[in-house]
Write an enzyme that holds these catalytic residues in place. Structure first.
Site, short mmCIF file in Angstrom:
data_model
loop_
_atom_site.label_atom_id
_atom_site.label_comp_id
_atom_site.label_asym_id
_atom_site.label_seq_id
_atom_site.Cartn_x
_atom_site.Cartn_y
_atom_site.Cartn_z
N ASN A 7 0.87 -1.18 0.00
CA ASN A 7 0.00 0.00 0.00
C ASN A 7 0.91 1.23 0.00
O ASN A 7 1.46 1.59 1.03
CB ASN A 7 -0.90 -0.03 1.25
CG ASN A 7 -1.79 1.20 1.34
OD1 ASN A 7 -1.85 2.01 0.40
ND2 ASN A 7 -2.48 1.36 2.45
N TRP A 8 1.05 1.84 -1.18
CA TRP A 8 1.96 2.99 -1.29
C TRP A 8 1.33 4.27 -0.75
O TRP A 8 1.98 5.31 -0.65
CB TRP A 8 2.37 3.20 -2.76
CG TRP A 8 3.32 2.16 -3.27
CD1 TRP A 8 3.89 1.13 -2.58
CD2 TRP A 8 3.84 2.07 -4.61
NE1 TRP A 8 4.72 0.40 -3.40
CE2 TRP A 8 4.71 0.96 -4.65
CE3 TRP A 8 3.66 2.81 -5.79
CZ2 TRP A 8 5.40 0.57 -5.82
CZ3 TRP A 8 4.33 2.43 -6.94
CH2 TRP A 8 5.20 1.32 -6.95
N LYS A 9 0.04 4.21 -0.43
CA LYS A 9 -0.67 5.38 0.11
C LYS A 9 -0.46 6.60 -0.80
O LYS A 9 -0.41 6.44 -2.01
CB LYS A 9 -0.25 5.65 1.56
CG LYS A 9 -0.33 4.39 2.43
CD LYS A 9 -0.16 4.66 3.88
CE LYS A 9 -0.20 3.36 4.66
NZ LYS A 9 -0.12 3.52 6.08
N HIS A 95 -9.60 0.94 5.43
CA HIS A 95 -8.28 1.19 6.02
C HIS A 95 -8.45 2.22 7.15
O HIS A 95 -9.28 3.12 7.04
CB HIS A 95 -7.31 1.72 4.95
CG HIS A 95 -5.90 1.76 5.45
ND1 HIS A 95 -5.43 2.78 6.23
CD2 HIS A 95 -4.87 0.87 5.32
CE1 HIS A 95 -4.17 2.53 6.56
NE2 HIS A 95 -3.80 1.37 6.01
N GLU A 165 -5.25 -5.24 11.24
CA GLU A 165 -4.25 -4.18 11.39
C GLU A 165 -4.49 -3.40 12.67
O GLU A 165 -5.28 -2.44 12.68
CB GLU A 165 -4.35 -3.20 10.21
CG GLU A 165 -4.11 -3.81 8.85
CD GLU A 165 -3.55 -2.78 7.89
OE1 GLU A 165 -2.45 -3.02 7.39
OE2 GLU A 165 -4.18 -1.74 7.68
N GLY A 171 2.57 1.98 10.99
CA GLY A 171 3.51 3.09 10.77
C GLY A 171 4.39 3.39 11.97
O GLY A 171 4.99 4.46 12.05
N SER A 206 3.61 -2.37 10.52
CA SER A 206 5.06 -2.34 10.69
C SER A 206 5.77 -3.64 10.32
O SER A 206 6.78 -4.01 10.94
CB SER A 206 5.43 -1.93 12.12
OG SER A 206 4.90 -0.65 12.41
N GLY A 227 2.71 -1.12 4.50
CA GLY A 227 2.78 0.30 4.17
C GLY A 227 4.22 0.74 3.95
O GLY A 227 4.80 0.53 2.87
C1 PEP Z 1 -0.90 0.19 6.72
O1 PEP Z 1 -1.01 1.41 6.73
O2 PEP Z 1 -1.82 -0.54 6.32
C2 PEP Z 1 0.34 -0.40 7.19
C3 PEP Z 1 0.35 -1.68 7.48
O3 PEP Z 1 1.38 0.46 7.31
P1 PEP Z 1 2.84 0.10 7.91
O4 PEP Z 1 3.31 -1.16 7.24
O5 PEP Z 1 3.67 1.29 7.56
O6 PEP Z 1 2.65 -0.08 9.38
#
Ligand code: PEP
Length: 243
Positions: A7-9, A95, A165, A171, A206, A227
């Site tokens: 997920n590049w957001k 999300h 999640e 993050g 993470s 992410g």
């Molecule tokens: C997310 O935002 O769905 C996510 C898992 O981000 P990260 O891997 O940066 O925690």
């Protein structure tokens, strides 16, 4: 089948650089036919990348969001029909970053319904806040996020992917501890079993190249939604190699 979703957001990712870093770390010998690698870039890159044969025969493309409304006067939105036009197979819904912008469980259900009607796989994110976790209310909260979906007998949830999640692990650089992941995922599995549904559940929060093997060993985890660590082609390739 295992899934690894990037997920590049709304990050600025130079996809040419990303691909060359990915490719220099992931060669033919690493190809794993039981792993689907799904990239969810922004809508502009999605339209471009998903139409390139050289990419679409190696990766699957997914959207980060979609409107719950039909095509029409909804300025700035993208409909399920638009995703269908460019052959998109997956779409993230619910999300936590979108829930924070007002995406309710009702909206999530509408989106799931629309996506399934066009045979696009919803990746439904659920997860508790730190507060809820601290108060030992995680199971009740997860059930409340699933309830509307489970009660709708017309939805074929077997065609969906779920991503657990925990918000407090997104993050942060440090994933949830294995015992929390195990407890939540086995609870979600138990709920699904009660409804005679088979489970495709991912973990997100993470995940990186160092911790991914250990988290992947948790029972009933079919992969990851990633992410930050998906923004670097090399790191993402290293996670893919751990499957
Ligand atoms: C997310 O935002 O769905 C996510 C898992 O981000 P990260 O891997 O940066 O925690």
């Amino acid at each position: 089948m295992k899934l690894l979703i990037a997920n590049w957001k709304m990050n600025l990712v130079d996809h040419q650089n990303w691909l060359s870093s990915f490719d220099s770390n992931f060669n033919k010998s690493h190809i794993n036919n039981s792993l689907k690698i799904i990239i969810c870039p922004n809508f502009l890159q999605l339209a471009d990348m998903s139409q390139k044969n050289s990419l679409s025969n190696r990766f699957i493309f997914g959207a980060q969001n979609v409107s719950e409304n039909p095509p029409g006067a909804y300025t700035g939105e993208i409909s399920v029909e638009h995703l269908l036009e460019i052959g998109i197979d997956y779409c993230i819904v619910g999300h936590s970053e979108r829930r924070a912008l007002g995406e309710t469980d009702f909206i999530v259900k509408d989106k799931v319904e629309k996506l399934l009607s066009k045979k696009i796989t919803p990746v439904i994110c659920i997860g508790e806040s730190f507060e809820i976790q601290k108060n030992n209310e995680t199971k009740t909260f997860l059930l409340s996020q699933l309830e509307l979906l489970l009660k709708d007998k017309n939805l074929n949830l077997n065609k969906c992917v779920f991503a657990y999640e925990p918000l407090w692990a997104i993050g942060k650089g440090i994933p949830a501890d294995l015992s929390t992941i195990k407890t939540s995922i086995s609870y979600i599995k138990k709920v699904f079993d009660e409804y005679n549904l088979s489970l495709t559940i991912l973990y997100g929060g993470s995940v990186n190249e160092k911790n991914s093997s250990e988290i992947l060993s948790v029972d009933h985890i079919s992969g990851f939604l990633v992410g930050n660590s998906s923004l670097d082609g090399k790191e993402f390739a290293n996670i893919a190699k751990n499957f």
